[in-house]
Design an enzyme around this catalytic site. Structure first.
Site, PDB file in Angstrom:
ATOM      1  CG  ASP A  71      -0.301  -0.523   2.482  1.00 48.24           C
ATOM      2  OD1 ASP A  71       0.916  -0.264   2.684  1.00 48.24           O
ATOM      3  OD2 ASP A  71      -0.970  -1.182   3.287  1.00 48.24           O
ATOM      4  CG  ASN A 140      -9.018  -1.913  12.340  1.00 43.63           C
ATOM      5  OD1 ASN A 140      -8.069  -2.501  11.830  1.00 43.63           O
ATOM      6  ND2 ASN A 140      -9.526  -0.809  11.826  1.00 43.63           N
ATOM      7  CG  HIS A 142      -5.892  -2.569   9.184  1.00 42.77           C
ATOM      8  ND1 HIS A 142      -5.925  -1.574  10.121  1.00 42.77           N
ATOM      9  CD2 HIS A 142      -4.588  -2.672   8.821  1.00 42.77           C
ATOM     10  CE1 HIS A 142      -4.707  -1.103  10.319  1.00 42.77           C
ATOM     11  NE2 HIS A 142      -3.880  -1.758   9.544  1.00 42.77           N
ATOM     12  CD  GLU A 147      -8.915   0.805   8.085  1.00 47.10           C
ATOM     13  OE1 GLU A 147      -8.999  -0.079   8.958  1.00 47.10           O
ATOM     14  OE2 GLU A 147      -8.155   1.783   8.196  1.00 47.10           O
TER      15      GLU A 147
END
Length: 247
Positions: A71, A140, A142, A147
């Site tokens: 990314d 979380n 990800h 996400e």
């Protein structure tokens, strides 16, 4: 594997923080030595740092390799020290003596970011796909910057960063206001096409996410749960990150 059968579960290895980097480096070098033109997917952040440090002793053995980042932030100027292109230059290109032209990052500076995402997918395909993808996991759940709620078959695309992710990355910037709100990220479907996955997780802050990814249901609510679908996954954890996994 028979129709309807689940793939083999991820292999979880518990190691202390002093040995995780070397164990991960051994897996990378196994892939590097298995092909004349190996393709390695690289992650950024604190999780893979011990791996990259351990790989420095292999400098000079990476001829023919190609490297693809998961990314990149959108909105940072070129050469910004927290852009992932710069992070990878500092963490792998220079320390490992890599040819910079062999290390690829999604281009966040094009006017058409959807076109940039498609071009990145095409570039990975032209390289023959990823042989080994290095991964971390977010608090979380990800994976890359996918996400919670990201489609499990998603491809490289523009993604809005959650507030939790931005706060987790605030430590790399002067303030939360300086943390980008968007990124270009490989999709979960893209990541799942790598021939082998290597996930590194350390610290108690990752324990719940790791449990949900490996022991919970396969759901977009926990993007990293796609690891259960792959069949060739190695997970290296310390005792704190693996505390909820059982033995």
């Amino acid at each position: 594997m028979t129709d309807g059968a689940l793939p083999p579960s991820p292999v979880v290895r518990r190691l202390n923080s002093a040995t995780i980097g070397r164990a991960a480096a051994d897996l990378v070098m196994e892939t590097v030595r298995s092909s004349d033109a190996p393709v390695i997917g690289v992650a950024t952040g604190s999780s893979p740092s011990p791996l990259y440090a351990a790989l420095t002793v292999e400098k000079g053995h990476f001829g023919g390799t190609r490297w693809f980042a998961l990314d990149e932030y959108v909105g940072l100027p070129r050469n910004h020290p927290q852009s992932y292109a710069e992070v990878l230059r500092n963490e792998i290109v220079e320390p490992l003596g890599l040819d910079p032209s062999t290390v690829h990052v999604p281009d966040p500076h094009r006017t058409d970011l959807d076109e940039s995402a498609a071009a990145y997918e095409a570039l990975m395909a032209s390289a023959g796909g990823i042989d080994l993808q290095i991964l971390g996991i977010g608090r979380n759940g990800h994976l890359a910057f996918n996400e919670p709620g990201a489609p499990l078959d998603s491809r490289t695309r523009v993604e809005r960063l959650s507030e939790d992710t931005r706060r987790a990355n605030e430590r790399f910037f002067d303030s939360l206001a300086d943390v980008p709100t968007h990124c270009l990220t490989q999709g979960l479907g893209t990541i799942g096409e790598a021939r082998r996955l290597l996930l590194i997780a350390q610290g108690s802050a990752k324990a719940q996410a790791l449990h949900d990814a490996l022991r919970g249901p396969i759901t977009p609510r926990c993007p990293a749960s796609i690891l259960q679908l792959h069949g060739q996954v190695t997970v290296l954890v310390d005792d704190q990150a693996g505390a909820l996994l059982g033995r």
